[in-house]
Write a protein that holds these residues in place. Structure first.
Motif, PDB file in Angstrom:
ATOM      1  N   GLU A 408     -25.337  23.888  19.519  1.00  0.00           N
ATOM      2  CA  GLU A 408     -24.688  22.837  18.721  1.00  0.00           C
ATOM      3  C   GLU A 408     -23.277  22.585  19.212  1.00  0.00           C
ATOM      4  N   TYR A 409     -22.536  23.666  19.457  1.00  0.00           N
ATOM      5  CA  TYR A 409     -21.169  23.517  19.927  1.00  0.00           C
ATOM      6  C   TYR A 409     -21.124  22.853  21.304  1.00  0.00           C
ATOM      7  N   CYS A 410     -21.960  23.298  22.214  1.00  0.00           N
ATOM      8  CA  CYS A 410     -21.969  22.747  23.578  1.00  0.00           C
ATOM      9  C   CYS A 410     -22.344  21.268  23.567  1.00  0.00           C
ATOM     10  N   LYS A 411     -23.294  20.908  22.720  1.00  0.00           N
ATOM     11  CA  LYS A 411     -23.719  19.498  22.621  1.00  0.00           C
ATOM     12  C   LYS A 411     -22.573  18.627  22.123  1.00  0.00           C
ATOM     13  N   ASN A 412     -21.881  19.068  21.077  1.00  0.00           N
ATOM     14  CA  ASN A 412     -20.832  18.257  20.488  1.00  0.00           C
ATOM     15  C   ASN A 412     -19.560  18.237  21.313  1.00  0.00           C
ATOM     16  N   SER A 413     -19.249  19.358  21.963  1.00  0.00           N
ATOM     17  CA  SER A 413     -18.015  19.418  22.764  1.00  0.00           C
ATOM     18  C   SER A 413     -18.139  18.617  24.049  1.00  0.00           C
ATOM     19  N   ALA A 414     -19.371  18.320  24.449  1.00  0.00           N
ATOM     20  CA  ALA A 414     -19.594  17.549  25.683  1.00  0.00           C
ATOM     21  C   ALA A 414     -19.488  16.061  25.447  1.00  0.00           C
ATOM     22  N   THR A 415     -19.554  15.642  24.155  1.00  0.00           N
ATOM     23  CA  THR A 415     -19.506  14.206  23.858  1.00  0.00           C
ATOM     24  C   THR A 415     -18.085  13.715  23.661  1.00  0.00           C
TER      25      THR A 415
END
Length: 415
Positions: A408-415
């Motif tokens: 979840e963190y990796c997905k959101n921090s990449a956007t």
């Protein structure tokens, strides 16, 4: 003799006026005062924090001077001694310079208060290190105090109204300048600050603040007035609140809720630390409140109110992710399940997450997915067989939950 003193004071007055006409002349006043009096001096506020002092001296054998020179405060023992011996009251009752001696000072002091609008805001103490005092020193110190009063009114850092005397104290707490809890408590007594047993630090971020409808001082005063047993300060162009309570749930659900509408209206993002009981920990919990806002903006951009306790795991992940090793922590079983969903058009990844999230409660998990409980039960059995994992193993369940949070963190921090 009187004519000589008058001429001397006239000369010093002219020099002081020239110094006051310059920008940032506080330290220049100190150095000029040191020259005029022939001895080093310190200027301290009402909680004995050093505002300014003679930059270079040869004083090495006076304990009080040495402490102020190195720590910029009295230590607890010295502060307590002066509180018990009513140095503050002694300073307040004198309208002219007076002499002071005590067991902590090797050298006698000549002292005087600095007042603005009839309120005592600071004290000058001259140390008789280089020479003994002369009679004219009293008149010179009075003149110097008037000059400092003018300068301190110019200085934007010091907000001298009676209601804002706690500002500098709160800033020092946030900066972590206090390590002795007893000393903090003594200083709070001087400032008449009353807090309860549990603390929170709340940061109001101004990134999207609506400056057309309010100012930062207005927001600071507003939140302070709405919260019981709390004080607010403008810090790094944001508003930071040190709040306290006895009942943590009442504070979070009642008091903080009373602020939400006005904060939302003014586009203020809010970060709330975890509760704590030792006031020496203000700095650490201030950083929590700031981190809550940062992580909240990554994971829940549509919100504006973020509690750090909801982001602790993400804080851990974000620090580890900076080493580019975070994805290695994802459990191999979850990776396998993701691949299975892609190949078979199933949604077992979400089913497993709900099962873990609802503490392996089949009924609650099924309701969240809007499926029958029997369907949920069979899905869990299928997942266990497919992944060859034991969902009754606490360590396995935790690793899987952590893996979801990493994704979840990796997905959101990449956007």
């Amino acid at each position: 003799m009187e004519d000589q003193l008058h001429a001397l004071l006239s000369t010093y007055s002219m020099r002081l006026m020239k110094t006051l006409s310059k920008e940032n002349s506080l330290q220049s006043l100190v150095e000029l005062g040191t020259e005029m009096l022939g001895n080093p001096l310190t200027v301290t506020d009402i909680v004995t924090k050093v505002i300014a002092q003679t930059a270079t001296t040869h004083v090495t054998d006076d304990p009080v001077w040495n402490t102020l020179n190195s720590e910029k405060y009295f230590d607890f023992e010295t502060f307590s001694y002066y509180a018990k011996n009513r140095l503050g009251e002694e300073t307040e009752k004198h309208d002219k310079p007076f002499y002071w001696s005590d067991p902590y000072c090797k050298y006698r002091r000549l002292m005087n208060k600095i007042t603005i609008g009839g309120k005592t805001l600071a004290t000058i103490a001259v140390c008789a290190h280089n020479r003994d005092f002369k009679k004219e020193d009293e008149a010179i110190l009075s003149l110097l105090c008037d000059a400092f009063a003018i300068e301190l009114q110019k200085d934007k850092y010091y907000q001298f109204s009676q209601g804002l005397l706690h500002q500098g104290f709160l800033q020092d707490l946030i900066d972590g300048k206090y390590t002795d809890e007893r000393l903090i408590i003594e200083r709070m007594k001087v400032l008449n600050l009353n807090f309860k047993s549990k603390f929170f630090v709340i940061s109001l971020d101004t990134q999207y603040f609506n400056t057309t409808s309010a100012t930062l001082p207005y927001m600071r005063d507003t939140v302070e007035s709405k919260l019981v047993n709390a004080k607010a300060v403008i810090y790094n162009n944001n508003v930071v609140i040190l709040a306290s309570c006895e009942n943590e749930m009442h504070f979070l659900e009642i008091q903080l809720n009373s602020l939400k509408e006005i904060l939302k209206k003014n586009n203020m993002q809010v970060g709330v630390s975890r509760s704590f009981t030792h006031i020496t920990e203000v700095k650490d919990h201030y950083l929590e409140s700031v981190e809550a806002i940062r992580l909240g903006n990554i994971l829940n951009k549509e919100h504006y109110f973020y509690r750090y306790e909801n982001y602790i795991l993400y804080d851990l992940i974000s620090n580890y992710s900076r080493t580019d090793k975070c994805r290695r922590l994802i459990h191999h079983a979850l990776i396998k399940l993701i691949e299975y969903d892609k190949e078979n058009g199933t949604d077992y990844v979400q089913s497993l997450y709900n099962y873990i999230y609802y503490f392996k409660n089949i009924k609650d998990s099924a309701e969240a997915l809007n499926i029958h409980r029997n369907t949920m039960f069979h899905r869990v059995e299928k997942i266990e067989r497919l992944l060859n994992v034991d969902l009754n193993d606490t360590d396995v369940v935790f690793q899987l939950y952590l893996s979801y949070k990493i994704l979840e963190y990796c997905k959101n921090s990449a956007t």
